[in-house]
Design a protein around this motif. Structure first.
Motif, PDB file in Angstrom:
ATOM      1  N   CYS A 144       0.823  -1.219   0.000  1.00  0.00           N
ATOM      2  CA  CYS A 144       0.000   0.000   0.000  1.00  0.00           C
ATOM      3  C   CYS A 144       0.851   1.260   0.000  1.00  0.00           C
ATOM      4  CB  CYS A 144      -0.935  -0.006   1.209  1.00  0.00           C
ATOM      5  SG  CYS A 144      -2.265  -1.215   1.069  1.00  0.00           S
ATOM      6  N   TRP A 145       1.887   1.316   0.869  1.00  0.00           N
ATOM      7  CA  TRP A 145       2.646   2.583   0.899  1.00  0.00           C
ATOM      8  C   TRP A 145       3.501   2.738  -0.347  1.00  0.00           C
ATOM      9  CZ3 TRP A 145       4.269   0.392   6.137  1.00  0.00           C
ATOM     10  CH2 TRP A 145       5.459  -0.349   6.085  1.00  0.00           C
ATOM     11  N   GLN A 147       2.518   1.726  -3.421  1.00  0.00           N
ATOM     12  CA  GLN A 147       1.625   2.186  -4.479  1.00  0.00           C
ATOM     13  C   GLN A 147       1.188   3.635  -4.233  1.00  0.00           C
ATOM     14  OE1 GLN A 147      -1.947  -0.128  -5.208  1.00  0.00           O
ATOM     15  NE2 GLN A 147      -2.015   0.604  -7.327  1.00  0.00           N
ATOM     16  N   ALA A 148       1.058   4.019  -2.966  1.00  0.00           N
ATOM     17  CA  ALA A 148       0.663   5.392  -2.630  1.00  0.00           C
ATOM     18  C   ALA A 148       1.849   6.365  -2.745  1.00  0.00           C
ATOM     19  CB  ALA A 148       0.086   5.444  -1.225  1.00  0.00           C
ATOM     20  N   TYR A 208      -5.766   7.085   2.707  1.00  0.00           N
ATOM     21  CA  TYR A 208      -6.587   5.868   2.727  1.00  0.00           C
ATOM     22  C   TYR A 208      -6.244   5.036   1.493  1.00  0.00           C
ATOM     23  CZ  TYR A 208     -10.906   3.180   1.984  1.00  0.00           C
ATOM     24  OH  TYR A 208     -11.823   2.190   1.744  1.00  0.00           O
ATOM     25  N   VAL A 209      -5.965   3.761   1.707  1.00  0.00           N
ATOM     26  CA  VAL A 209      -5.665   2.857   0.581  1.00  0.00           C
ATOM     27  C   VAL A 209      -6.609   1.665   0.644  1.00  0.00           C
ATOM     28  CG1 VAL A 209      -3.934   1.480  -0.626  1.00  0.00           C
ATOM     29  CG2 VAL A 209      -3.231   3.526   0.641  1.00  0.00           C
ATOM     30  N   GLU A 210      -7.307   1.458  -0.459  1.00  0.00           N
ATOM     31  CA  GLU A 210      -8.268   0.348  -0.562  1.00  0.00           C
ATOM     32  C   GLU A 210      -7.743  -0.619  -1.610  1.00  0.00           C
ATOM     33  OE1 GLU A 210     -12.396   1.852  -0.601  1.00  0.00           O
ATOM     34  OE2 GLU A 210     -12.586   0.660  -2.433  1.00  0.00           O
ATOM     35  N   GLY A 212      -4.974  -2.251  -2.044  1.00  0.00           N
ATOM     36  CA  GLY A 212      -3.652  -1.840  -2.541  1.00  0.00           C
ATOM     37  C   GLY A 212      -3.015  -2.897  -3.435  1.00  0.00           C
ATOM     38  N   ALA A 217      -7.566  -0.945  -7.050  1.00  0.00           N
ATOM     39  CA  ALA A 217      -7.024  -0.134  -5.941  1.00  0.00           C
ATOM     40  C   ALA A 217      -7.575   1.294  -5.980  1.00  0.00           C
ATOM     41  CB  ALA A 217      -5.502  -0.105  -6.033  1.00  0.00           C
ATOM     42  N   ILE A 219      -6.731   5.051  -3.915  1.00  0.00           N
ATOM     43  CA  ILE A 219      -5.835   5.738  -2.979  1.00  0.00           C
ATOM     44  C   ILE A 219      -6.303   7.184  -2.894  1.00  0.00           C
ATOM     45  CG2 ILE A 219      -3.439   6.424  -2.532  1.00  0.00           C
ATOM     46  CD1 ILE A 219      -2.608   3.988  -4.247  1.00  0.00           C
ATOM     47  N   SER A 234      -8.568  -2.620   3.258  1.00  0.00           N
ATOM     48  CA  SER A 234      -8.347  -1.171   3.285  1.00  0.00           C
ATOM     49  C   SER A 234      -7.541  -0.843   4.532  1.00  0.00           C
ATOM     50  CB  SER A 234      -9.688  -0.421   3.292  1.00  0.00           C
ATOM     51  OG  SER A 234     -10.429  -0.735   4.442  1.00  0.00           O
TER      52      SER A 234
END
Ligand code: SAM
Length: 245
Positions: A144-145, A147-148, A208-210, A212, A217, A219, A234
């Motif tokens: 997640c982090w 991709q964000a 917020y990441v759904e 990921g 996905a 973000i 999430s």
């Protein structure tokens, strides 16, 4: 007559969702295991099984275990605990039967198996009876982090990882001493988590990441997410120290 040596239970970390984030080791074991086991929500394909698509050997037996409940009953309710214990016991015995016949079993687990993974309940039940190997996986939060594009911890930053299921007071206590945070298991806890982050002055930089690393996905800054039930996959990321040194 010599007894058949038991099979090994390989617990495979399957990563956060993108099949390319599977490790080479997990992919190799998955392709040769005679039995592949996984948990899934009733009526759904199962996240770990979806990641494994195309990598399971053609002759492998698939052992699917449906969770009897997921979010229908609070985790603290005795009925939830009993239902899940029954499910883990039955799964452990089904796997033990194959291991006892000398068959290796690959147990699929999303993310890393020893990080809030259901597979730990099977490990605990079977560790004294059969050989075990654990293959670590890319954590859901690191997927997640990444991709964000959110650098999370620098230098001596402290990272807190907390489940959103905690009470507001316990969440605040856990987050107060941390620079960066990951809040998992959001579900119906989004409004409570948002209020705690706001009270601590952390809501503004929360993301917020759904789902990921999965094709669907999402973000978003937390501020742009409406309260209400968040999907199972999430989390909220709060990065620590900001900017260049
Ligand atoms: C039971 S925990 C399993 C954690 C997993 N073993 C890991 O290493 O990430 C499930 C929680 O992990 C988080 N999670 C795992 N993968 C995720 C993803 N790809 N996107 C968003 N959240 C994820 C969610 O907060 C979800 O409620």
């Amino acid at each position: 007559m010599t007894a058949t040596p038991p099979g090994t239970l390989f617990t495979l970390g399957m990563g956060p969702g993108d099949p390319e984030l599977l490790t080479l080791k997990a992919a190799r074991i998955l392709g040769t295991a005679p039995v592949v086991a996984y948990f899934a929500k009733a009526g759904q394909r199962g996240h770990a099984r979806t990641i494994a698509e195309g990598r399971i050997g053609p002759a492998a037996e698939e052992l699917r275990f449906d969770y009897p409940v997921t979010v229908e009953i609070p985790h603290t309710d005795g009925r939830y605990v009993d239902a899940m214990a029954g499910c883990y016991h039955a799964a452990a015995e089904a796997i033990a039967a194959r291991l006892g016949q000398g068959l290796d079993v690959a147990l699929l687990c999303e993310g890393d198996p020893f990080f809030y993974g259901s597979s730990m309940y099977l490990f605990d039940r079977l560790r004294d009876r059969f050989p075990m190997e654990i293959v670590p996986g890319v954590l859901g939060m690191s997927g997640c982090w990444a991709q964000a594009k959110l650098p999370m911890t620098h230098g001596d930053d402290v990272l807190a990882v907390v489940p959103g299921t905690m009470t507001a007071a316990a969440l605040a206590d856990a987050l107060r001493g941390a620079d960066a945070a990951v809040v998992m298991k959001l579900g119906r806890n989004l409004a409570k988590v948002r209020a705690v982050l706001a009270a601590l002055g952390r809501a503004e930089r929360a993301v917020y990441v759904e789902r990921g690393t999965m094709p669907t996905a999402r973000i978003l800054p937390l501020a742009e997410v409406a309260d209400g039930a968040a999907p199972y996959f999430s989390m909220i990321l709060v990065p620590g120290r900001q900017g260049p040194r």
